[in-house]
Structure formats: structure tokens, C-alpha cells
Design a protein around this motif. Structure first.
Motif, PDB file in Angstrom:
ATOM      1  N   MET A  90     -12.096  18.342  12.276  1.00  0.00           N
ATOM      2  CA  MET A  90     -12.357  19.237  11.140  1.00  0.00           C
ATOM      3  C   MET A  90     -13.330  20.327  11.610  1.00  0.00           C
ATOM      4  SD  MET A  90     -14.157  18.504   7.474  1.00  0.00           S
ATOM      5  CE  MET A  90     -12.877  18.391   6.254  1.00  0.00           C
ATOM      6  N   THR A  91     -13.014  21.570  11.293  1.00  0.00           N
ATOM      7  CA  THR A  91     -13.918  22.639  11.730  1.00  0.00           C
ATOM      8  C   THR A  91     -15.107  22.729  10.767  1.00  0.00           C
ATOM      9  OG1 THR A  91     -12.856  24.398  10.464  1.00  0.00           O
ATOM     10  CG2 THR A  91     -11.991  23.992  12.689  1.00  0.00           C
ATOM     11  N   VAL A  92     -16.172  23.316  11.277  1.00  0.00           N
ATOM     12  CA  VAL A  92     -17.369  23.517  10.450  1.00  0.00           C
ATOM     13  C   VAL A  92     -17.012  24.395   9.248  1.00  0.00           C
ATOM     14  CG1 VAL A  92     -19.680  24.549  10.446  1.00  0.00           C
ATOM     15  CG2 VAL A  92     -18.935  23.172  12.404  1.00  0.00           C
ATOM     16  N   ARG A 149     -16.381  25.018   3.378  1.00  0.00           N
ATOM     17  CA  ARG A 149     -15.630  25.555   2.236  1.00  0.00           C
ATOM     18  C   ARG A 149     -14.993  24.449   1.398  1.00  0.00           C
ATOM     19  NH1 ARG A 149     -14.675  31.002   2.218  1.00  0.00           N
ATOM     20  NH2 ARG A 149     -12.846  30.666   0.922  1.00  0.00           N
ATOM     21  N   LEU A 150     -14.443  23.406   2.073  1.00  0.00           N
ATOM     22  CA  LEU A 150     -13.665  22.417   1.330  1.00  0.00           C
ATOM     23  C   LEU A 150     -14.496  21.206   0.901  1.00  0.00           C
ATOM     24  CD1 LEU A 150     -10.395  22.546   3.476  1.00  0.00           C
ATOM     25  CD2 LEU A 150     -10.965  23.860   1.434  1.00  0.00           C
ATOM     26  N   THR A 196     -19.241  31.472   3.602  1.00  0.00           N
ATOM     27  CA  THR A 196     -18.726  31.636   4.964  1.00  0.00           C
ATOM     28  C   THR A 196     -17.217  31.839   4.873  1.00  0.00           C
ATOM     29  OG1 THR A 196     -20.464  30.103   5.635  1.00  0.00           O
ATOM     30  CG2 THR A 196     -18.793  30.625   7.273  1.00  0.00           C
ATOM     31  N   LYS A 197     -16.723  32.949   5.410  1.00  0.00           N
ATOM     32  CA  LYS A 197     -15.318  33.341   5.209  1.00  0.00           C
ATOM     33  C   LYS A 197     -14.437  32.986   6.403  1.00  0.00           C
ATOM     34  CE  LYS A 197     -16.415  35.469   1.370  1.00  0.00           C
ATOM     35  NZ  LYS A 197     -16.782  34.484   0.362  1.00  0.00           N
ATOM     36  N   GLU A 198     -13.143  32.882   6.126  1.00  0.00           N
ATOM     37  CA  GLU A 198     -12.169  32.729   7.204  1.00  0.00           C
ATOM     38  C   GLU A 198     -11.356  34.015   7.317  1.00  0.00           C
ATOM     39  OE1 GLU A 198      -9.510  29.420   6.972  1.00  0.00           O
ATOM     40  OE2 GLU A 198      -8.638  29.895   8.915  1.00  0.00           O
ATOM     41  N   GLY A 199     -11.453  34.670   8.488  1.00  0.00           N
ATOM     42  CA  GLY A 199     -10.642  35.860   8.733  1.00  0.00           C
ATOM     43  C   GLY A 199      -9.516  35.523   9.684  1.00  0.00           C
ATOM     44  N   GLY A 243     -15.613  37.228  13.283  1.00  0.00           N
ATOM     45  CA  GLY A 243     -17.007  36.999  12.915  1.00  0.00           C
ATOM     46  C   GLY A 243     -17.251  36.731  11.444  1.00  0.00           C
ATOM     47  N   ALA A 244     -16.186  36.708  10.614  1.00  0.00           N
ATOM     48  CA  ALA A 244     -16.391  36.478   9.170  1.00  0.00           C
ATOM     49  C   ALA A 244     -16.989  35.092   8.908  1.00  0.00           C
ATOM     50  CB  ALA A 244     -15.066  36.618   8.427  1.00  0.00           C
ATOM     51  N   CYS A 245     -16.804  34.186   9.863  1.00  0.00           N
ATOM     52  CA  CYS A 245     -17.251  32.798   9.678  1.00  0.00           C
ATOM     53  C   CYS A 245     -18.593  32.535  10.351  1.00  0.00           C
ATOM     54  CB  CYS A 245     -16.214  31.860  10.281  1.00  0.00           C
ATOM     55  SG  CYS A 245     -16.119  32.063  12.068  1.00  0.00           S
ATOM     56  N   THR A 246     -19.310  33.594  10.757  1.00  0.00           N
ATOM     57  CA  THR A 246     -20.540  33.408  11.545  1.00  0.00           C
ATOM     58  C   THR A 246     -21.587  32.580  10.785  1.00  0.00           C
ATOM     59  OG1 THR A 246     -20.160  35.516  12.645  1.00  0.00           O
ATOM     60  CG2 THR A 246     -22.403  34.625  12.771  1.00  0.00           C
ATOM     61  N   VAL A 247     -22.082  31.559  11.441  1.00  0.00           N
ATOM     62  CA  VAL A 247     -23.192  30.750  10.914  1.00  0.00           C
ATOM     63  C   VAL A 247     -24.262  30.691  12.008  1.00  0.00           C
ATOM     64  CG1 VAL A 247     -21.780  29.313   9.379  1.00  0.00           C
ATOM     65  CG2 VAL A 247     -22.128  28.602  11.767  1.00  0.00           C
TER      66      VAL A 247
END
Ligand SMILES: Cc1cc2nc3c(=O)[nH]c(=O)nc-3n(C[C@H](O)[C@H](O)[C@H](O)COP(=O)(O)OP(=O)(O)OC[C@H]3O[C@@H](n4cnc5c(N)ncnc54)[C@H](O)[C@@H]3O)c2cc1C
Ligand code: FES
Ligand code: FES
Length: 497
Positions: free
Chosen positions: A30-32, A37-38, A45-48, A55-59
Motif C-alpha cells: 500500500m502506498t503512503v 487518502r483512503l 495530499t493529491k494524486e497526479g 509532485g502533487a503527492c509531496t509529503v
């Protein structure tokens, strides 16, 4: 259950912001991003792209820095697996706003400079800016560009965001409140995992091990020779998100303490397999400025904060950036299986496309990079369609020494020109012992054409690749020859391209 050196633990322990988490029964793949999100319903944190590009998911990940404080780095949540969070602090855009609603300085700066329009990219940019802020802030345009090169925006344009970076400033190095906060978090994280056993997950979807020493890693790989070694995950993550592969088991090397350092002897730099590009960058730049610059151009800040030199070698890609440079420098790698180690010249590690000199159960433990001796000039040139965040079409790397105008030593290696990163031995032979002049340059270019048959793909045609490789030799000639020759030849090089 006992491991090679201790006991196993089956829960992933980390801090989400300031809150402790202990996760069991989780799919190790499972991804971070999916988790945030789920499972956590934190959708800031977005998924592009789901492949580390936008970089939309940058943490931001924080880890104890070993000196009582914390080290922070940005990563792409879309290609990191949840168990790799063990022992770390995960910071997302939700963490930034104060409980009374006051925006963080980087958020306020984005508002003040009109740094956001549709807003999709904004949380990712904010987290990259937050990282800069945590590191004390940045005013230099080049350094800001570098920090933001892994964040794409389709609407605002980068000017206002760069301005926001400047306006936000950063935390002061002597801020005692911040230092105390970091020390407390570091102590908390250490207490959560230290002496608490090796993370070992058994889930119906797959198994995952995170050994803490290289002896333990070696033993686990002997016990599970078909395991997927996971380092920074900047290749492996995409096998899951793009190729939908199931990996079982996974052995993560990011927590193996004794392969996380770079150390120098008089003659060489030794890079542990767990060392990220960001941490190897400075030392590699000291060995040769062009290797440092090459590493700086790999992917983005987020990719360099996760990806490793070891992974760049072990994946066997013909277009990996470090192998040609390291081959030209005469690097070796240390491969280990169980207690047996062997040293292999890097150029011999790559056998053919997709095939390397590594057997099941063996892993890359370290990379040995010789320091160029006096008089040896090193140059490396990466050619890609974009300057930042792009995969190489052709890479040429050269180590050359001339004595009284004659080439006394020459090693040349190319990426993108064959099924593996490869040394150009005929080209080398055409120059060694010869005068470093235009006639012999032309002979070396002809030799190059006789020993490589590059392919055509979406990045470049075979004709383009060959022409560029030959022109890189011209560039080397210009840069290592007298200025008058350089001036005269610049016109010729332009004509070539
Ligand atoms: C957006 C993006 C941009 C990129 N840009 C570039 C670029 O500009 N230049 C470039 O060269 N690459 C680039 N890459 C590719 C990637 O970042 C590199 O290849 C990176 O070095 C891989 O290292 P890693 O630690 O992430 O490896 P992982 O993904 O963890 O592993 C890669 C492979 O190596 C194996 N492996 C890793 N470590 C070991 C070890 N110690 N022993 C044995 N096997 C091991 C893994 O099993 C896997 O097969 C990019 C990737 C992305 C997603
Ligand atoms: S979603 Fe694009 S980098 Fe992660
Ligand atoms: S504000 Fe729309 S993509 Fe950046």
C-alpha cells in the motif's frame, strides 16, 4: 519468532504529524498516498501521476538525525510503501495549519503572492516550501528552483511560487523552541522502535522485512533469495503503481544502519547501498564536480531524497545516470551473499540488457569510487529533452589525462547507446598514446560509430544518439584543449548539432 540478530515485530510504528500510529494487517505494497487518502481520509495530499513525476503527492518525512535532532526530507507519497514509514514522522499539508486556524508562513506566503489557482498542485508545492522553511529558508533563485523542480503547476506559473519561497523565509537555526520540539520528536521516535525487533509483516498480500543490520539483511536474503530488495523505491514503487506487480517478499534496506554512510579513504569514496542521492551528492561532487552536477540533475529533490546510487546500479538500466560516470572513473561494487563478499568492476557487472552479474540472494553492499589522480580530468554530459526531472537520452562520461599534448590515459563510457551502460574501448584505443588533436578526435568519433549500435525509442532516434555521442567527444575536446582551439571549434560544434 527470532531473526538473525533478535526478534521480529509485526506492527508499523510512526508518527502522523504528532500522533502515534501502530498499524497491523496492512498490505506491504500500500502506498503512503493510498493510506493517507483512503485510510486516514486526509485528502490534502493529491494524486497526479502516481509515478514520482508531478509532485502533487509531496509529503515531508522526518527521522532522528543521530545527533539528537531531526532530519527532514520531501518524498513522493505515491511511490513509497507504508511500512517504510516505520520509525519516522510523516508530515502532510494537514499538519501545517495551527489549531486556531492561523496559516503556516509558507501557506500565508502562497496566499500573499497569489501562488495558487486551481489548487491541485498547491499542497505538493506547500510541502516542498515547508521543507525549505524547515531547513532555514532560501533566497537564492537557483536553490529555490532546485527545490521546486519536482513540482509541476499547470496554471499559476512558477514566478509567484518562487516569490512565496523567498517571502516565507525559514526557521532560525538558533530557535530554541524548534530545537526542543525536534529533540522531543527524535526521542519519541527512537523509543518507539529501538530495541523493539525487526519489522516483519506477514499479510495475505505479501511479506515485508526491514532488517536493521547488514548481517541480518544478508541472512534474510539467503533465506529468501527471490525477494525484491527495496531501497528508495523510485523504480520499485512504479512496478506496483504502473505495472501492477505483486512483490513477495520485499526486503527493505532503508533501515539497515551500517550501509547508510559515505566514507572516504585517501584514494576512494565508499558509498553504502542505503545512501540516497541527496546524501551522496556532496561527497561525489568532491570526487569530481561533474559527478556532483550529474547527481543534482537526477529526477527531482523528492526522487534524490529517496533514490540510491546502489539502486541505480542494481536496476541494470541502460539509461541510469550514475553507471557511465562511475565506469569512467573505474568504480567497483561490493556484492555480498551471506558472509561472502566479492568486488566487481562496475563495467563487468552489466552483462547484457536486463542481465547483471548478481545471483539470487546476493545484494550490492557498497560502491567504491576511486578519486581521480592528479592530472586526470573528468567530464560527464547528460543530454535529455528537459534539463530537470527527465530521463537521459545519451550520457557521455570521460576521464582523460594528457601529457605534452598526448593522451596518456582515457576512459570513456556511455549511457543510452547500448543495452547496458558501456565502456567505449575502441574509442579509447583510438586516442591513447596519440596527440589530442582534431584528426585523432575524428578517428575516435569514427571508432565510436563502429562499436555502438544505439536504438530508436521515444526519447531519441539511433541517428540522433550517435551524432550526440560523437559531439560529446567534440565537447570534451573543446573543454580540455587550449582556449584558441575551443574558440575556433565552437562554430564547428554548432554545425554538427
Ligand atoms: C520521476 C523519476 C525520475 C527519475 N529520474 C532519473 C534520472 O534522472 N536519472 C536516473 O538515472 N534515474 C532516474 N530515475 C530512476 C530511479 O530514481 C533510479 O534508478 C534510482 O537510482 C533507483 O534507486 P532506488 O534506491 O529508488 O531503487 P529501488 O527502486 O528501491 O530499486 C531499484 C532496483 O534495484 C534493486 N536494488 C536496489 N538496491 C539494491 C541493492 N543494494 N542490492 C541489490 N539490489 C538492489 C531493486 O530490487 C530494484 O530491482 C527516476 C525515477 C523516477 C520515478
Ligand atoms: S502523484 Fe505525481 S509525483 Fe506522486
Ligand atoms: S494551481 Fe492549478 S496546477 Fe497549479
Amino acid at each position: 519468532m527470532a531473526s538473525a540478530t533478535g526478534s521480529f515485530r509485526s506492527d508499523i510504528r510512526f508518527l502522523l504529524g504528532d500522533e502515534e500510529r501502530s498499524l497491523r494487517d496492512i498490505d506491504p505494497q500500500m502506498t503512503v498516498l493510498e493510506y493517507l487518502r483512503l485510510s486516514e481520509r486526509k485528502s490534502g495530499t493529491k494524486e497526479g501521476c502516481a509515478e514520482g513525476d508531478c509532485g502533487a503527492c509531496t509529503v515531508v518525512l522526518g527521522e532522528p538525525d543521530g545527533k539528537g535532532g531531526m532530519a527532514y526530507r520531501t518524498v513522493n507519497a505515491c511511490i513509497q510503501f507504508v511500512p517504510t514509514l516505520d520509525g519516522k514522522q510523516l508530515l502532510t499539508v494537514e499538519h501545517l495549519k495551527s489549531t486556531d486556524g492561523t496559516l503556516h508562513p509558507v501557506q500565508q506566503a502562497m496566499v500573499d503572492t497569489h501562488g495558487s489557482q486551481c489548487g491541485f498542485c498547491t499542497p505538493g508545492f506547500v510541502m516542498s516550501l515547508y521543507q525549505l522553511w524547515l531547513d532555514g529558508g532560501e533566497d537564492d533563485r537557483g536553490a529555490i528552483n532546485d527545490a521546486l523542480a519536482g513540482n509541476l503547476c499547470r496554471c499559476t506559473g512558477y514566478g509567484p511560487i518562487i516569490e512565496a519561497a523567498r517571502k516565507a523565509g525559514g526557521v532560525a537555526a538558533n530557535d530554541s523552541v524548534e530545537q526542543k520540539r525536534r529533540a522531543d520528536i527524535a526521542a519519541k521516535l527512537t523509543a518507539m522502535v529501538e530495541g523493539e525487533g525487526t519489522l516483519a509483516l506477514e499479510h495475505p498480500a505479501g511479506r515485508y522485512f526491514a532488517p536493521r543490520t547488514s548481517d541480518e539483511l544478508a541472512a534474510l536474503l539467503v533465506a529468501h533469495p527471490d525477494a525484491t530488495v527495496l531501497a528508495g523505491g523510485t523504480d520499485v514503487g512504479l512496478w506496483v503503481t504502473k505495472m501492477l506487480k505483486r512483490l513477495d517478499p520485499i526486503i527493505y534496506i532503508g533501515d539497515v544502519a551500517d550501509i547508510q554512510s559515505v566514507y572516504e579513504t585517501q584514494d576512494a569514496l565508499i558509498i553504502g547501498a542505503g545512501v540516497t542521492y541527496s546524501r551522496a551528492h556532496e561527497a561525489l561532487g568532491r570526487v569530481a564536480a561533474d559527478v556532483g552536477e550529474l547527481v543534482r540533475r537526477i529526477g527531482s529533490r523528492q526522487i534524490r531524497n529517496a533514490g540510491t546510487v546502489g539502486g541505480n546500479i542494481a536496476n541494470g538500466s541502460p539509461i541510469g545516470d550514475t553507471p557511465p560516470a562511475l565506469i569512467a572513473l573505474g568504480a567497483k561494487i561490493v556484492l555480498r551473499m551471506g558472509d561472502v563478499r566479492r568486488e566487481v568492476p562496475l563495467e563487468e557487472f552489466f552483462i547484457s540488457y536486463g542481465k547483471q552479474d548478481r545471483v539470487a540472494g546476493e545484494f550490492v553492499e557498497s560502491v567504491i569510487v576511486p578519486k581521480p589522480h592528479s592530472g586526470l580530468v573528468f567530464k560527464a554530459y547528460k543530454i535529455s529533452k528537459r534539463f530537470d526531472q527527465d530521463i537521459t537520452a545519451v550520457l557521455g562520461a570521460f576521464a582523460i589525462k594528457t601529457d605534452d599534448g598526448k593522451v596518456s590515459e582515457f576512459r570513456a563510457a556511455f549511457g543510452g547507446m547500448a543495452g547496458t551502460p558501456m565502456r567505449a574501448k575502441k574509442c579509447e584505443a583510438a586516442l591513447i598514446g596519440k596527440d589530442w588533436n582534431e584528426a585523432n578526435l575524428n578517428a575516435a568519433q569514427m571508432a565510436l560509430a563502429s562499436e555502438f549500435e544505439p536504438m530508436t525509442d521515444m526519447r531519441a532516434s539511433k541517428e540522433y544518439r550517435m551524432l550526440v555521442a560523437q559531439n560529446l567527444l567534440t565537447k570534451l575536446f573543446i573543454e580540455t584543449n587550449a582556449p584558441d582551439v575551443a574558440t575556433r571549434l565552437v562554430g564547428k560544434e554548432a554545425a554538427h548539432v
